[in-house]
Design an enzyme around this catalytic site. Structure first.
Site, short mmCIF file in Angstrom:
data_model
loop_
_atom_site.label_atom_id
_atom_site.label_comp_id
_atom_site.label_asym_id
_atom_site.label_seq_id
_atom_site.Cartn_x
_atom_site.Cartn_y
_atom_site.Cartn_z
N CYS A 119 -5.49 -2.37 2.74
CA CYS A 119 -5.29 -2.20 4.18
C CYS A 119 -6.42 -2.87 4.97
O CYS A 119 -6.70 -4.03 4.79
CB CYS A 119 -5.15 -0.71 4.52
SG CYS A 119 -4.56 -0.39 6.20
N LYS A 123 -9.51 2.50 -2.88
CA LYS A 123 -9.98 2.02 -1.59
C LYS A 123 -11.37 2.57 -1.32
O LYS A 123 -11.61 3.79 -1.45
CB LYS A 123 -9.01 2.44 -0.47
CG LYS A 123 -9.36 1.84 0.90
CD LYS A 123 -8.31 2.21 1.94
CE LYS A 123 -8.63 1.55 3.28
NZ LYS A 123 -7.65 1.93 4.32
N GLU A 174 0.83 -1.22 0.00
CA GLU A 174 0.00 0.00 0.00
C GLU A 174 0.87 1.27 0.00
O GLU A 174 1.87 1.34 0.70
CB GLU A 174 -0.89 -0.02 1.24
CG GLU A 174 -1.79 1.20 1.40
CD GLU A 174 -2.46 1.25 2.76
OE1 GLU A 174 -3.46 1.98 2.89
OE2 GLU A 174 -1.98 0.57 3.70
#
Length: 532
Positions: free
Chosen positions: A406, A353, A289
């Site tokens: 994440c 995301k 990430e």
């Protein structure tokens, strides 16, 4: 044991509160990296006895009983979440001069809020409390339901649900494929509470028998699933994956200047390492990430530099910050994203995301907090913007990865129907914020459970660890521990593991909840009849 139970039930005041906190904190030892499952047996046995003491104590009225049962759960939850989440404060020390003041909020404030859920669980269980094994069913159903709600309300934060504490090894993970993490939590609380019956005796034969049957089913299904014949693989031909774990200090990625280019070059150097003798050249390279510490499309020569390092046909999947120019007079928008880049330096796929981290990637009610001088931990004008939906990362070969950036990996109910078309789960993260604490180990375990639930292999790339290639049973094929710099070369040729879909798992979960509440309700009615 009878004497111990009576002493716990008769505790009052500060001693009672202290034991409730201690019981919760003890339960956190069942979480990674300790994985001491026996701690939860002690923890929930004490909780049942504390609840027994509340139920049997003379009270001035219904409200007083409700307050007492809620408080026991809140104190228990406070101990559990402080002991299990204290490491969150480490993220504030990356820029200590700006955020160290918030350490008490991270270490004690968030646990105090999350403990409200456990207070609601014990309050709800208290409404159906009885003197037999039915009270275990009441506690199990209440915790299962409240943990499910914890994953939904206020954007959700189902981190360290009780069920994770009883799944330290693959044979103990497989039940999640049938009933999900919240179903496992429901059954786990019943089993973990069962030793309380040995002392209080009422309903012990039936309650302990049920608990033993649940344990046998848990291990039996695990053994069956680990030895079943998997379905044909979705990787034909096999796909060689390289996962890069660069172990970059978070402060370096946040500094301006030439160090950011050095960070970029470190990723490229690991990408270019030759494979070990007998190991195939990687087809796909995965970076963690936000591995690119600048706006890739705004940096001249960066994509060309990637093309220089990639060999023909190779694909780089990298965590990046994506920028969209704003309208006239407006700030640009930033996204926590994934790019797939081919050997010509072209971006061939991208996704953003969807589930952002509150106070980390964006500030809820931003204007209010800014007036108080409180800013976002991630230094980005306006914070990140959430993506519209999860989009599969599809390779030129036609195979697709389902992206989880994440902590999106901790939300089982947010996996869309697209997961059925994916060949693997792809989880990239940057846990360097939390240092060598339990946090990265807890995060890794929860990602493994998503692999078990979906039956898909998991490709996990983390900046500082834990990176790994995991099969659809949650078994680690190759991995790098925390702070271990290097690469993982793994081949995705393993078969797809058939699993229940998300809707079937949810149906099984709700049937469990209904069954437990029915047992608790019947037991409560029986107690009232005896008292009358």
């Amino acid at each position: 044991m009878d004497r111990l139970a009576n002493r716990v039930m008769l505790l009052w005041g500060v001693r009672r509160a202290g034991l409730a906190i201690l019981a919760g904190a003890l339960g956190a030892l069942a979480l990674p990296p300790f994985s001491f499952v026996a701690a939860l047996f002690v923890s929930f046995t004490l909780l049942v006895w504390l609840m027994d003491g509340t139920a049997s104590a003379p009270q001035s009225g219904r409200l007083a009983r409700w307050r007492s049962t809620f408080l026991i759960g809140w104190l228990f939850g406070f101990g559990y979440f402080v002991a299990g989440l204290w490491w969150l404060g480490n993220a504030l020390l990356v820029e200590a001069d700006e955020f160290a003041w918030a350490l008490p909020l991270a270490i004690f404030g968030l646990p105090a809020f999350l403990a409200l859920y456990y207070g609601l669980a014990t309050w709800l269980a208290g409404l159906l409390w009885s003197d037999g094994f039915g009270r275990l069913a009441a506690l199990a159903a209440s915790f299962g339901l409240i943990e499910w709600l914890r994953g939904l309300l206020f954007t959700g934060f189902p981190w360290n649900a009780i069920g994770y504490g009883v799944m330290p090894i693959p044979i103990m993970m497989q039940s999640a494929a049938a009933i999900g993490i919240f179903g496992v939590t429901t059954l786990a609380v019943f089993v973990l509470s069962a030793p309380a019956l040995i002392a209080t005796r009422k309903g012990a034969p039936v309650g302990l028998t049920l608990a033993l049957l649940m344990v046998a089913a848990h291990f039996g299904y695990g053994a069956y699933r680990l030895h079943e014949q998997a379905a044909p693989g979705r990787f034909d031909p096999p796909l060689a994956i390289r996962i890069v774990q660069p172990v970059i200090d978070q402060a370096r990625k946040m500094d301006n200047g030439e160090d950011r280019l050095a960070v970029f070059e470190e990723h490229l150097a690991l990408t270019a390492l030759p494979p070990k003798p007998g190991v195939r050249r990687p087809d796909v390279i995965v970076w963690p990430e936000t591995s690119v510490p600048f706006i890739l499309t705004e940096t001249p020569g960066a994509l060309a530099r990637i093309a220089d390092v990639l060999q023909d046909g190779q694909i780089l999947i990298a965590g990046v910050v994506r920028m969209e120019a704003g309208a006239a007079g407006q700030e640009p928008r930033y996204y926590n994203s994934i790019y797939a880049i081919d050997s010509q330096g072209q971006i061939i796929a991208a996704t953003d995301k969807v589930h952002l981290t509150p106070f980390g990637e964006y500030l809820p009610f931003e204007r209010f907090w800014n007036r108080l001088g409180i800013s976002n931990i991630v230094d980005m004008p306006g914070g990140f913007t959430a993506g519209a939906r999860h989009a599969l990362i599809t390779l030129p070969s036609g195979q697709s990865f389902y992206p989880l950036i994440c902590y999106e990996a901790i939300f089982p109910n947010e996996l869309t129907s697209d997961v059925s078309r994916a060949a693997a789960l792809l989880n990239i993260t940057n846990d360097a914020w939390f240092g060598r604490t339990p946090g990265p180990y807890q995060h890794f375990q929860q990602a493994r459970i998503r692999a078990v639930e979906t039956g898909l292999p998991l490709i996990r790339g983390a900046n500082s660890g834990i990176s790994a290639s995991v099969d659809g049973y949650g078994q680690i094929k190759e991995g790098l521990d925390f702070d271990q710099k290097g690469v993982i070369d793994s081949t995705l040729s393993g078969a797809f593991v058939p699993s229940w879909d998300i809707y079937t798992r949810e149906t099984h979960f709700w049937l469990l909840i209904i069954m437990m509440f029915l047992i608790a309700g019947i037991s409560r009615m029986g107690l009232k009849m005896r008292l009358n």
